[in-house]
Scaffold this motif. Structure first.
Motif, short mmCIF file in Angstrom:
data_model
loop_
_atom_site.label_atom_id
_atom_site.label_comp_id
_atom_site.label_asym_id
_atom_site.label_seq_id
_atom_site.Cartn_x
_atom_site.Cartn_y
_atom_site.Cartn_z
N TYR A 100 -13.60 12.69 -4.52
CA TYR A 100 -13.54 13.07 -5.80
C TYR A 100 -14.16 12.01 -6.87
O TYR A 100 -14.66 12.37 -7.62
N HIS A 101 -13.81 10.73 -6.47
CA HIS A 101 -14.15 9.74 -7.40
C HIS A 101 -15.50 9.29 -7.33
O HIS A 101 -16.38 9.00 -8.20
N ALA A 130 -20.92 9.68 -9.73
CA ALA A 130 -22.53 10.11 -9.66
C ALA A 130 -22.54 11.15 -10.57
O ALA A 130 -23.80 10.98 -11.49
N GLU A 131 -21.65 11.94 -11.47
CA GLU A 131 -22.07 12.91 -12.38
C GLU A 131 -21.96 12.24 -13.57
O GLU A 131 -22.71 12.69 -14.67
N ASP A 133 -11.73 -0.88 -9.85
CA ASP A 133 -10.57 -1.09 -9.21
C ASP A 133 -9.58 -0.13 -9.16
O ASP A 133 -9.01 0.16 -8.36
N ARG A 134 -9.35 0.69 -10.43
CA ARG A 134 -8.10 1.65 -10.46
C ARG A 134 -8.55 2.76 -9.51
O ARG A 134 -7.28 3.37 -9.08
N TYR A 135 -9.64 3.11 -9.23
CA TYR A 135 -10.08 4.08 -8.27
C TYR A 135 -9.80 3.82 -6.82
O TYR A 135 -9.31 4.31 -6.07
N ARG A 136 -10.29 2.55 -6.58
CA ARG A 136 -10.00 1.79 -5.12
C ARG A 136 -8.60 1.86 -5.01
O ARG A 136 -8.23 2.17 -3.84
#
Length: 165
Positions: free
Chosen positions: A29-30, A35-36, A49-52
């Motif tokens: 998802y992330h 990419a989009e 960081d917040r997504y990792r």
């Protein structure tokens, strides 16, 4: 041809492959979203960081929220995070279906389960934000009764939507 198992929606997956697969779904998802946005990265280690943090420990990241997963033959093929109720509303976050399993009603099933869960917990409104270029997602939300709402987001290109439960 992909084997078409019955899809089952489960709340807060137990230990084992579904929980591991949740991290994989979140990473996909992330990565797709980056990419989009024109900010593609090579892999999950290069995400902000917040997504990792979500990917490395989704249980901790969403400890107060409800995590729904769609399983097909024991394999997690979709996920949705519904935030804990606050001020009479909850928010849908991180809705994702594995591209190999799209067009089978999985996202609709996850949203339906999220709406039912919200209603059972006294939530009056479910809201979400979606990138404006995700026109098929917007069309799905509209089919499911969501309407455009005044924005609560500060990020550009996000459309805010809501639906009474």
């Amino acid at each position: 041809m992909t084997d078409q198992h019955e899809v089952v929606i489960v709340r807060r997956p137990g230990q084992g492959p579904p929980a591991d697969r949740l991290a994989e779904l979140l990473a996909a998802y992330h990565l797709r979203t980056q990419a989009e946005k024109g900010e593609a990265v090579a892999d999950a280690d290069a995400l902000p960081d917040r997504y990792r943090t979500e990917i490395s420990d989704p249980r901790a990241a969403f400890a107060d929220d409800t995590v729904l997963m769609a399983l097909s033959g024991g394999t997690a093929v979709g996920c949705l995070v519904l935030t804990a109720p606050a001020d009479g509303h909850s928010e849908i976050k991180r809705l994702w279906t594995d591209p190999a399993f799209r067009s089978r009603g999985i996202a609709s099933g996850l949203i339906g389960a999220a709406l039912a869960h919200a209603a059972e917990n006294g939530v009056g409104t479910v809201r979400l934000s979606v990138w404006k270029w995700r026109t098929s997602a917007i069309a799905l939300y509209e089919r499911l009764g969501f309407t455009t709402a005044e924005s609560w987001e500060t990020r550009d290109q996000l459309l805010c939507m809501e639906r009474a439960v």
